[in-house]
Design an enzyme around this catalytic site. Structure first.
Site, PDB file in Angstrom:
ATOM      1  N   HIS A  99     -45.824  19.205  -5.535  1.00 17.02           N
ATOM      2  CA  HIS A  99     -44.723  20.150  -5.985  1.00 17.02           C
ATOM      3  C   HIS A  99     -43.616  19.174  -6.125  1.00 17.02           C
ATOM      4  O   HIS A  99     -43.120  18.820  -6.516  1.00 17.02           O
ATOM      5  CB  HIS A  99     -44.407  20.020  -3.680  1.00 17.02           C
ATOM      6  CG  HIS A  99     -45.504  21.572  -3.601  1.00 17.02           C
ATOM      7  ND1 HIS A  99     -45.190  22.600  -4.467  1.00 17.02           N
ATOM      8  CD2 HIS A  99     -45.988  21.400  -2.614  1.00 17.02           C
ATOM      9  CE1 HIS A  99     -46.702  23.131  -2.996  1.00 17.02           C
ATOM     10  NE2 HIS A  99     -47.088  22.539  -2.086  1.00 17.02           N
ATOM     11  N   HIS A 124     -39.296  11.568  -2.259  1.00 14.19           N
ATOM     12  CA  HIS A 124     -39.868  12.060  -3.384  1.00 14.19           C
ATOM     13  C   HIS A 124     -38.492  12.700  -4.789  1.00 14.19           C
ATOM     14  O   HIS A 124     -37.964  12.346  -4.891  1.00 14.19           O
ATOM     15  CB  HIS A 124     -40.573  13.087  -3.092  1.00 14.19           C
ATOM     16  CG  HIS A 124     -39.595  14.569  -1.741  1.00 14.19           C
ATOM     17  ND1 HIS A 124     -39.178  14.617  -0.461  1.00 14.19           N
ATOM     18  CD2 HIS A 124     -38.457  15.472  -2.422  1.00 14.19           C
ATOM     19  CE1 HIS A 124     -38.852  15.231  -0.159  1.00 14.19           C
ATOM     20  NE2 HIS A 124     -37.838  15.706  -1.777  1.00 14.19           N
ATOM     21  N   HIS A 126     -37.056  15.289  -7.427  1.00 21.16           N
ATOM     22  CA  HIS A 126     -36.512  17.788  -7.846  1.00 21.16           C
ATOM     23  C   HIS A 126     -36.293  17.279  -9.721  1.00 21.16           C
ATOM     24  O   HIS A 126     -35.269  16.022  -9.687  1.00 21.16           O
ATOM     25  CB  HIS A 126     -35.963  18.299  -7.039  1.00 21.16           C
ATOM     26  CG  HIS A 126     -36.603  18.042  -5.785  1.00 21.16           C
ATOM     27  ND1 HIS A 126     -37.615  19.088  -5.333  1.00 21.16           N
ATOM     28  CD2 HIS A 126     -36.394  17.615  -4.766  1.00 21.16           C
ATOM     29  CE1 HIS A 126     -37.478  18.875  -3.864  1.00 21.16           C
ATOM     30  NE2 HIS A 126     -37.443  17.436  -3.426  1.00 21.16           N
ATOM     31  N   HIS A 143     -34.335  12.593  -2.892  1.00 18.97           N
ATOM     32  CA  HIS A 143     -34.118  12.581  -1.521  1.00 18.97           C
ATOM     33  C   HIS A 143     -35.218  11.610  -1.492  1.00 18.97           C
ATOM     34  O   HIS A 143     -36.480  10.994  -1.532  1.00 18.97           O
ATOM     35  CB  HIS A 143     -34.946  13.841  -1.800  1.00 18.97           C
ATOM     36  CG  HIS A 143     -34.198  14.818  -1.741  1.00 18.97           C
ATOM     37  ND1 HIS A 143     -34.580  16.238  -1.867  1.00 18.97           N
ATOM     38  CD2 HIS A 143     -33.092  14.426  -2.020  1.00 18.97           C
ATOM     39  CE1 HIS A 143     -33.978  16.824  -2.355  1.00 18.97           C
ATOM     40  NE2 HIS A 143     -32.623  16.360  -3.224  1.00 18.97           N
ATOM     41  N   THR A 210     -35.727  21.326   2.158  1.00 12.46           N
ATOM     42  CA  THR A 210     -35.551  22.370   1.261  1.00 12.46           C
ATOM     43  C   THR A 210     -37.106  22.279   0.658  1.00 12.46           C
ATOM     44  O   THR A 210     -36.762  23.452  -0.692  1.00 12.46           O
ATOM     45  CB  THR A 210     -35.196  21.558  -0.708  1.00 12.46           C
ATOM     46  OG1 THR A 210     -35.704  20.688  -0.671  1.00 12.46           O
ATOM     47  CG2 THR A 210     -33.432  21.367   0.220  1.00 12.46           C
TER      48      THR A 210
END
Length: 261
Positions: A99, A124, A126, A143, A210
């Protein structure tokens, strides 16, 4: 003669049962993989509540959100957020979990938010950003996830803007590429104080994780000033993560966003 026929029938029956169980096992594994959440197709964010039974993904206080600056409550920066990062933070490992790219930290660095201590657990990414400010989508969002001893969560959201090279991101990307579901041990120091978070203005609101299970009552701190990294650094992270690994914007639902300046 009858004994031979009986023996043959028994062998056929055992083989049939074995074959059926094998197919059942394969089918169950396929179902498990098929229903695992992702960012595209039939397991994309709009289907998470169906896939992740018992999650909060259909809750009223979900993240991310679009922060409209003119609608926020403004307050002066008070002593409700203290960043306590040292120049010798220790990263334990990096993982491509399918992910995102995630860096896990050894116990040490922390923040103090509203008189509660939260310990840095992982970072991590996004791509593109999950949070928006005035409708603007940034190339990347980082994040920093913190957890208190009571299990409460505070996440710092940093929006990335393309520009000059970032030494911090060069360090992160020195461990890439990394294949999906692979973990690399690191045990190296990193200087997160170089982010200069103490000098940045930020928005705060109550939201959720999220990703499933979309746990609510998460303290969100989204910094107004972006961090700078190069186009090449954005692309290197992008090439090691699923395409568009972001969750779509969630309704504010009467929540209040506070701006700290």
């Amino acid at each position: 003669m009858n004994v031979k026929i009986t023996l043959r029938l028994s062998i056929v029956l055992i083989a049939a049962i074995s074959c059926t169980n094998s197919k059942k096992h394969i089918h169950e594994n396929y179902q498990e993989n098929e229903h695992h959440w992702s960012y595209s197709g039939e397991t994309s964010p709009k289907y998470w509540i169906e896939i992740e039974k018992g999650s909060n993904c259909d809750g009223k206080h979900q993240s991310p959100i679009n922060i409209i600056h003119k609608n926020v409550d403004s307050v002066k920066i008070q002593e409700n957020l203290k960043i306590q990062y040292s120049p010798v933070t220790l990263i334990s490992e990096v993982e491509n979990n399918g992910h995102s790219i995630q860096f896990d930290f050894e116990t040490g660095d922390s923040i103090n938010y509203n008189n509660e201590t939260y310990y840095l657990k992982q970072i991590h990414f996004h791509e593109p950003s999950e949070h928006k400010i005035n409708g603007i989508i940034y190339p990347i969002e980082m994040h920093l996830v913190h957890i208190s001893k009571a299990g409460e969560i505070t996440v710092l959201g940093l929006l990335g803007e393309e520009g000059d090279d970032s030494q911090l991101f060069e360090f992160f990307e020195s461990f890439l590429p990394i294949k999906e579901n692979v973990v690399k041990d690191i045990h190296q120091k990193i200087d997160l104080s170089s982010l200069f978070l103490e000098d940045k203005h930020y928005y705060s609101y109550s939201g959720s994780l999220t990703t499933p299970p979309c746990t609510e009552n998460v303290n969100w701190i989204v910094f107004k000033e972006s961090i700078i990294l190069s186009v090449e650094e954005v692309l290197k992270l992008k090439n090691n993560m699923p395409i568009n690994n972001y969750r779509n914007e969630q309704p504010l639902n009467e929540r209040v966003v506070t701006y700290h300046f």
